[in-house]
Write an enzyme that holds these catalytic residues in place. Structure first.
Site, PDB file in Angstrom:
ATOM      1  N   MET A 108      -1.896   5.597   0.222  1.00  0.00           N
ATOM      2  CA  MET A 108      -0.637   6.298   0.364  1.00  0.00           C
ATOM      3  C   MET A 108      -0.839   7.796   0.151  1.00  0.00           C
ATOM      4  SD  MET A 108       2.798   5.601  -1.799  1.00  0.00           S
ATOM      5  CE  MET A 108       3.694   7.023  -2.273  1.00  0.00           C
ATOM      6  N   ASP A 109      -1.414   8.173  -1.007  1.00  0.00           N
ATOM      7  CA  ASP A 109      -1.623   9.585  -1.316  1.00  0.00           C
ATOM      8  C   ASP A 109      -2.719  10.139  -0.408  1.00  0.00           C
ATOM      9  OD1 ASP A 109       0.111   9.076  -3.455  1.00  0.00           O
ATOM     10  OD2 ASP A 109      -1.561   8.534  -4.745  1.00  0.00           O
ATOM     11  N   GLY A 110      -2.423  11.228   0.257  1.00  0.00           N
ATOM     12  CA  GLY A 110      -3.401  11.832   1.148  1.00  0.00           C
ATOM     13  C   GLY A 110      -3.422  11.202   2.521  1.00  0.00           C
ATOM     14  N   VAL A 111      -2.623  10.173   2.733  1.00  0.00           N
ATOM     15  CA  VAL A 111      -2.538   9.514   4.039  1.00  0.00           C
ATOM     16  C   VAL A 111      -1.083   9.520   4.517  1.00  0.00           C
ATOM     17  CG1 VAL A 111      -2.934   7.375   5.324  1.00  0.00           C
ATOM     18  CG2 VAL A 111      -4.572   8.085   3.564  1.00  0.00           C
ATOM     19  N   LYS A 134       6.255   6.161  -6.552  1.00  0.00           N
ATOM     20  CA  LYS A 134       5.704   5.775  -5.248  1.00  0.00           C
ATOM     21  C   LYS A 134       6.605   4.740  -4.571  1.00  0.00           C
ATOM     22  CE  LYS A 134       0.862   6.820  -6.110  1.00  0.00           C
ATOM     23  NZ  LYS A 134      -0.517   6.315  -5.986  1.00  0.00           N
TER      24      LYS A 134
END
Length: 164
Positions: A1-4, A89
């Site tokens: 999730m993070d960075g994508v 998140k």
């Protein structure tokens, strides 16, 4: 999730500017881990709102909607290292990707337990152990490394080109 899906590098830059008055150009962090690039990264990721307020990666919502119609999609995100991130998140995904059900969200510790056909991630540590097809989402921390067996994608348009 993070960075994508979530643009955490924009968040790091925003927090660093507010915290230290430093404005780093994107090129200045290429080849560095997040911890090397941003002095107070551990503080930032443990700050309420960090994950909840992260910008969405351009094109991700539209492409994910298409992928969700064509594939059995699951969002897998490490959330246990930073306890505040678990709820943030979840709320972030509900807000930006409302077409995904709660059953498609896996917030976990290690992604080593994940099995499937395709994994898209920005960290080699998550892709290297995966038994299926792997796509490496380009981020500053991985840009200087050879993708090896992983297919490198630099945008959600490229993800669509590979998977749709």
């Amino acid at each position: 999730m993070d960075g994508v899906l979530a643009d955490v590098y924009s968040q790091f830059r925003k927090y660093e500017k507010a915290d230290l008055g430093i404005v780093q150009e994107a090129a200045a962090v290429v080849g560095k881990t997040e911890r090397e690039a941003f002095r107070n990264v551990r503080t930032y990721v443990n700050t309420p709102g960090f994950f909840l307020e992260a910008p969405v990666m351009p094109g991700s919502v539209e492409v994910m909607a298409h992928l969700n119609r064509q594939y059995e999609v699951y969002i897998v995100s490490s959330a246990m290292e930073f306890p505040l991130s678990l709820y943030e998140k979840y709320r972030w995904l509900q807000q930006h990707f409302p077409f995904l059900s709660w059953e498609q969200l896996v917030l976990c510790g290690s992604k080593k337990v994940v099995h499937g056909d395709i994994m898209l991630d920005d960290h080699f540590k998550n892709l290297d152990h995966f038994g299926g097809r792997t796509l490496l989402y380009s981020q500053p921390h991985n840009q200087m490394k050879d993708p090896g067996k992983h297919v490198r994608v630099a945008s959600w348009q490229e993800v669509a080109g590979v998977l749709l």
